[in-house]
Write a protein that holds these residues in place. Structure first.
Motif, short mmCIF file in Angstrom:
data_model
loop_
_atom_site.label_atom_id
_atom_site.label_comp_id
_atom_site.label_asym_id
_atom_site.label_seq_id
_atom_site.Cartn_x
_atom_site.Cartn_y
_atom_site.Cartn_z
N GLU A 159 -18.22 -3.98 -54.43
CA GLU A 159 -17.75 -2.68 -53.96
C GLU A 159 -18.92 -1.84 -53.46
O GLU A 159 -18.83 -1.19 -52.40
CB GLU A 159 -17.04 -1.93 -55.08
N ALA A 160 -20.01 -1.82 -54.22
CA ALA A 160 -21.18 -1.03 -53.83
C ALA A 160 -21.73 -1.48 -52.48
O ALA A 160 -22.05 -0.65 -51.61
CB ALA A 160 -22.25 -1.11 -54.91
N ARG A 161 -21.83 -2.80 -52.28
CA ARG A 161 -22.32 -3.31 -51.00
C ARG A 161 -21.36 -2.95 -49.87
O ARG A 161 -21.79 -2.57 -48.77
CB ARG A 161 -22.51 -4.82 -51.07
N SER A 181 -26.33 -1.79 -63.00
CA SER A 181 -26.82 -0.76 -62.08
C SER A 181 -28.21 -1.11 -61.56
O SER A 181 -28.54 -0.81 -60.40
CB SER A 181 -26.85 0.61 -62.76
N THR A 182 -29.03 -1.77 -62.40
CA THR A 182 -30.34 -2.22 -61.94
C THR A 182 -30.20 -3.23 -60.81
O THR A 182 -30.90 -3.16 -59.79
CB THR A 182 -31.12 -2.85 -63.11
N ARG A 183 -29.28 -4.15 -60.98
CA ARG A 183 -29.02 -5.17 -59.96
C ARG A 183 -28.53 -4.54 -58.67
O ARG A 183 -29.01 -4.86 -57.57
CB ARG A 183 -28.01 -6.17 -60.49
N ILE A 184 -27.56 -3.63 -58.77
CA ILE A 184 -27.01 -3.00 -57.58
C ILE A 184 -28.08 -2.19 -56.86
O ILE A 184 -28.19 -2.24 -55.62
CB ILE A 184 -25.81 -2.11 -57.96
N THR A 185 -28.87 -1.44 -57.60
CA THR A 185 -29.93 -0.63 -57.01
C THR A 185 -30.92 -1.48 -56.23
O THR A 185 -31.36 -1.11 -55.14
CB THR A 185 -30.64 0.18 -58.10
N ALA A 186 -31.25 -2.64 -56.78
CA ALA A 186 -32.19 -3.54 -56.10
C ALA A 186 -31.59 -4.14 -54.84
O ALA A 186 -32.32 -4.43 -53.87
CB ALA A 186 -32.63 -4.64 -57.06
N GLU A 187 -30.27 -4.35 -54.84
CA GLU A 187 -29.62 -5.01 -53.71
C GLU A 187 -29.32 -4.08 -52.55
O GLU A 187 -29.27 -4.51 -51.40
CB GLU A 187 -28.31 -5.66 -54.18
N ILE A 190 -29.30 1.79 -49.65
CA ILE A 190 -29.07 3.22 -49.83
C ILE A 190 -29.33 3.60 -51.29
O ILE A 190 -29.26 2.75 -52.18
CB ILE A 190 -27.65 3.63 -49.41
N PRO A 191 -29.62 4.89 -51.55
CA PRO A 191 -29.88 5.30 -52.93
C PRO A 191 -28.65 5.19 -53.82
O PRO A 191 -27.52 5.42 -53.38
CB PRO A 191 -30.30 6.78 -52.78
N THR A 192 -28.90 4.84 -55.08
CA THR A 192 -27.86 4.85 -56.11
C THR A 192 -28.12 6.03 -57.04
O THR A 192 -29.27 6.31 -57.39
CB THR A 192 -27.88 3.55 -56.93
N ILE A 193 -27.06 6.71 -57.42
CA ILE A 193 -27.15 7.85 -58.33
C ILE A 193 -26.37 7.48 -59.58
O ILE A 193 -25.17 7.23 -59.52
CB ILE A 193 -26.58 9.13 -57.71
N PRO A 199 -31.52 3.92 -66.48
CA PRO A 199 -32.67 4.59 -65.87
C PRO A 199 -33.15 4.02 -64.55
O PRO A 199 -34.04 4.60 -63.92
CB PRO A 199 -33.75 4.39 -66.94
N ASP A 200 -32.59 2.91 -64.11
CA ASP A 200 -33.15 2.24 -62.93
C ASP A 200 -32.46 2.59 -61.63
O ASP A 200 -32.80 2.04 -60.57
CB ASP A 200 -33.10 0.71 -63.14
N CYS A 201 -31.50 3.51 -61.66
CA CYS A 201 -30.91 3.99 -60.42
C CYS A 201 -31.94 4.84 -59.66
O CYS A 201 -32.95 5.27 -60.23
CB CYS A 201 -29.66 4.83 -60.71
#
Length: 261
Positions: A159-161, A181-187, A190-193, A199-201
């Motif tokens: 969904e995030a992608r 969330s760490t995985r999504i942020t790395a992939e 765009i910024p993740t909030i 803490p990794d967003c």
């Protein structure tokens, strides 16, 4: 100076993005003076300020009212306005309501879930969009953490992608396991909030009432930087006592000049 979607995208992986919600003019003014770059006028207002049991009771008129109040208090801050429940049910309906929020003072709008056709339609009509995945309160049956199974985690990551690829410039990830969330942020590009997402967003958002300790319940992933409800209770007790004893208003220091209200 008000920051733009381009500015926020440039902050990814470089500088953490601070976001707070606000619903009133004086609170928004304080947030802007503190240098917080982005304010979310969320439909959480329905639960934390209006006493509703669900965000689903919030209307577009409610959101216009609160966005206008926040804009008057924070003229130089990027404001995100939430599209309320069912106001984004299809692209044409979403565009009508998004334009109302922009007219009320929002710089961008946020919507929940993988409404990819809606996101693409809004972006095509020059409306900046923030996505929202993980726990989505408008449709959730509970506020329990989501994404704990491999299947659900994969769904949220996809969904995030998809939200990114549809044109959103930022995505909120709510109440998911930290490793997800760490995985999504790395992939994502765009910024993740994050809110209850670790803490990794690329940034963090907190509901202002939770931060203030204003209310009688706060999510376990929030932090109370003050306990304003206790202050309100004490002020009300003190005022009641002084009125009863006739101490107030006799104890007000009298001033002369034009500064009195």
């Amino acid at each position: 100076m008000k920051q733009t979607p381009t500015d926020f995208r440039a902050m990814k992986g470089v500088e953490p993005i601070t976001m707070l919600t606000a619903y009133t003019c004086p609170v928004a003014r304080g947030i802007e003076q503190a240098g917080v770059p982005v304010i979310l006028v969320g439909d959480t207002v329905g639960m934390v300020e209006m006493g509703f049991d669900s965000t689903r009771d919030v209307t577009i008129e409610h959101m216009e009212y609160h966005i206008g109040a926040v804009r008057r208090g924070a003229k130089d801050t990027h404001i995100i306005g939430d599209l309320p429940y069912l106001t984004d049910k299809d692209p044409a309906t979403a565009l009508i309501h998004a334009r109302r929020l922009i007219a009320a003072g929002a710089d961008s709008i946020k919507l929940e879930g993988p409404k990819l056709d809606v996101i693409a339609h809004l972006v095509a009509h020059d409306i900046a969009v923030v996505g929202h995945t993980g726990l989505t309160p408008q449709t959730a049956t509970s506020f329990k953490k989501v994404g704990s199974t491999s299947e659900d985690a994969q769904r949220i990551a996809e969904e995030a992608r998809d939200i990114q690829d549809a044109g959103a410039f930022m995505v909120v990830i709510e109440h998911v396991p930290y490793d997800l969330s760490t995985r999504i942020t790395a992939e994502l590009r765009i910024p993740t909030i994050g809110i209850g997402a670790g803490p990794d967003c690329d940034g963090q958002v907190l509901v202002i009432n939770d931060a203030l300790g204003l209310g009688d319940y706060w999510p376990p992933f929030s932090k109370q930087y003050a306990h304003v409800s206790d202050t309100i209770l004490q002020v009300a007790k003190d005022f009641r006592g002084e009125v009863a004893s006739r101490e107030f208003p006799n104890n007000i220091i009298r001033f002369t000049g034009t500064g009195n209200r």
